[in-house]
Design an enzyme around this catalytic site. Structure first.
Site, PDB file in Angstrom:
ATOM      1  N   HIS A  93      21.803  17.023  34.533  1.00 42.89           N
ATOM      2  CA  HIS A  93      21.742  18.139  33.581  1.00 42.89           C
ATOM      3  C   HIS A  93      22.924  18.044  32.618  1.00 42.89           C
ATOM      4  O   HIS A  93      24.009  17.599  32.981  1.00 42.89           O
ATOM      5  CB  HIS A  93      21.782  19.471  34.330  1.00 42.89           C
ATOM      6  N   GLU A 139      16.237  18.006  27.214  1.00 38.71           N
ATOM      7  CA  GLU A 139      16.890  19.263  26.834  1.00 38.71           C
ATOM      8  C   GLU A 139      17.787  19.003  25.637  1.00 38.71           C
ATOM      9  O   GLU A 139      18.822  18.344  25.767  1.00 38.71           O
ATOM     10  CB  GLU A 139      17.694  19.850  27.999  1.00 38.71           C
TER      11      GLU A 139
END
Length: 204
Positions: A95, A163
């Site tokens: 992430h 993302e």
């Protein structure tokens, strides 16, 4: 294996025991979405109770991170095997916040993805560019390098989550075109790397 849409919610460092009420609402709502796979990734303190509550439902539970090794003297870390034992079906690795705040490299992310495979979990590998990188027209190069360095050699049990880092908490919103262009790029890159096996890889 046909790809089904996957909607995965990362709760990050949020949620207490009482938050199971929110999960129960999601489980009820999931009954009306038979063509979509749903996943909730709560903090580690809630994972076991969430997995128990979601058992038999259409909602799966995932972890937010894992260590590359199965066990050892790594205070505060959680192995992929521990996540599996607690009821997780998947784990997020790489992430942007882990890359930025914990200095995780592509190689470290790949090691964690391999750990997920070792434990029998789906590896959700995150990639994405910053605002400065997008403004410099380096988005494709950055994401391409992340894919090359972060992905395992096997496409089985793999999800790639794009993302756009520049859209997290900034008020900026990527257009459908922005996301579509990057998804096409990722799909082409996966095809070049995995061949026909790339057809089973989902992109978020």
């Amino acid at each position: 294996m046909a790809r089904r849409p996957l909607v995965a919610g990362n709760w990050k460092m949020n949620g207490l025991h009482a938050s199971i009420g929110e999960l129960e609402k999601i489980i009820v709502g999931a009954k009306g979405l038979p063509q979509v796979d749903l996943m909730v990734c709560p903090p580690a303190t809630l994972l076991a109770s969430f997995a128990a509550a979601a058992h038999g439902s259409r909602v799966s539970i995932g972890g937010q991170d894992c260590h590359a090794l199965a066990s050892g003297a790594y205070t505060g870390d959680i192995s992929a095997e521990m996540l599996k034992d607690a009821g997780a079906a998947a784990v997020i690795v790489g992430h942007s916040e882990r890359r930025q705040y914990h200095g995780e490299t592509d190689a470290a992310v790949r090691a964690k993805a391999l750990a997920a495979y070792r434990a029998g979990l789906v590896a959700i590998v995150c990639v994405g560019e910053t605002h400065a990188e997008r403004e410099a027209k380096r988005a494709l190069a950055v994401v391409g390098a992340q894919l090359d360095g972060s992905l395992p050699d096997d496409a089985a049990n793999l999800v790639v989550a794009y993302e756009p880092v520049w859209a997290i908490g900034t008020g900026l919103t990527p257009t459908p075109g922005d996301v579509g262009d990057m998804h096409r790029f990722i799909r082409e890159r996966l095809g070049s790397r995995y061949g026909e096996a790339a057809a089973t890889t989902r992109i978020l």
